[in-house]
Design a protein around this motif. Structure first.
Motif, PDB file in Angstrom:
ATOM      1  N   ILE A 187      -2.218   4.395  -8.127  1.00  0.00           N
ATOM      2  CA  ILE A 187      -1.925   5.052  -6.854  1.00  0.00           C
ATOM      3  C   ILE A 187      -3.171   5.708  -6.261  1.00  0.00           C
ATOM      4  O   ILE A 187      -3.371   5.708  -5.049  1.00  0.00           O
ATOM      5  CB  ILE A 187      -0.821   6.135  -7.057  1.00  0.00           C
ATOM      6  N   ILE A 225      -5.282   3.624  -3.798  1.00  0.00           N
ATOM      7  CA  ILE A 225      -4.654   3.039  -2.606  1.00  0.00           C
ATOM      8  C   ILE A 225      -4.866   3.972  -1.413  1.00  0.00           C
ATOM      9  O   ILE A 225      -4.632   5.178  -1.515  1.00  0.00           O
ATOM     10  CB  ILE A 225      -3.144   2.794  -2.829  1.00  0.00           C
ATOM     11  N   LYS A 232      -4.256   5.894   2.206  1.00  0.00           N
ATOM     12  CA  LYS A 232      -3.036   6.551   2.699  1.00  0.00           C
ATOM     13  C   LYS A 232      -2.165   5.583   3.485  1.00  0.00           C
ATOM     14  O   LYS A 232      -0.947   5.564   3.322  1.00  0.00           O
ATOM     15  CB  LYS A 232      -3.392   7.753   3.576  1.00  0.00           C
ATOM     16  N   LEU A 267      -0.651   3.210   1.099  1.00  0.00           N
ATOM     17  CA  LEU A 267       0.239   3.904   0.184  1.00  0.00           C
ATOM     18  C   LEU A 267       1.641   4.061   0.775  1.00  0.00           C
ATOM     19  O   LEU A 267       2.637   3.882   0.078  1.00  0.00           O
ATOM     20  CB  LEU A 267      -0.338   5.278  -0.181  1.00  0.00           C
TER      21      LEU A 267
END
Length: 198
Positions: A97, A100, A102, A105
């Protein structure tokens, strides 16, 4: 051979739900052409991802012969999906995560809540791993078209995702070109025109 676009339209006219149409034309029907090649690609994907052949499906215009605007079209690439909870879990655990962006995401979480891992919305190292696998398959089989794969946690998640997408595209297609223009009476010397979308 029945054209899948014609079958799609026929099922819609009969009042079939989009979920049933997706199950029929994606999970049940063979590709519009190149079925021997599609089998070879599926076999390679099955070996590379350690998944049964029946859990791999060709989707998109190379399968159906029509575009997302419902126009007859030869596919420009081969879009596959794997429907398997074990493969889904394996690749979900590989997602980092922190790597990644924003923007990606948000799309990652949107797909995740819908039971889908899309290779465009994961961290670059994992995306590159998947792209490399698909590129090796493409080169080994001497295929010019790009090959891609997404992963779904279950058949139910797959059907919901694809049927929602097709339904949205269908509604948008039906709206385009169906604008009616009606004149309103002149108000204070100005002619007002209103547009209605059906």
């Amino acid at each position: 051979m029945i054209i899948i676009l014609e079958k799609f339209n026929e099922l819609l006219k009969k009042g079939e739900k989009f979920e049933n149409i997706v199950e029929n034309i994606i999970l049940n029907y063979s590709s519009i052409n190149n079925n021997d090649l599609i089998y070879k690609i599926k076999k390679e994907i099955s070996l590379k991802f350690s998944v049964d052949l029946m859990h791999i499906h060709l989707i998109g215009s190379s399968h159906t012969g029509f575009s997302k605007t419902f126009v007859k079209k030869e596919g420009e690439d081969y879009d596959f999906c794997i429907i398997d909870s074990k493969v889904f879990q394996k690749y979900l655990l590989k997602v980092d995560i922190k790597e990644i962006s924003k923007n990606k995401l948000q799309k990652f979480y949107f797909n995740l809540k819908n039971g889908k891992i899309h290779y465009h919305y994961i961290n670059d190292s994992l995306k590159n791993e998947i792209v490399k696998i698909m590129e090796e398959i493409r080169i080994r089989l001497k295929i010019e078209k790009e090959i891609s794969v997404c992963i779904y946690i279950s058949e139910e998640a797959f059907v919901k995702n694809i049927s929602s997408f097709l339904e949205e595209m269908w509604i948008n297609k039906e709206k385009i070109g169906r604008v009616t223009i009606e004149s309103l009476p002149k108000l204070g010397g100005i002619l007002w025109v209103t547009y209605y979308m059906n």
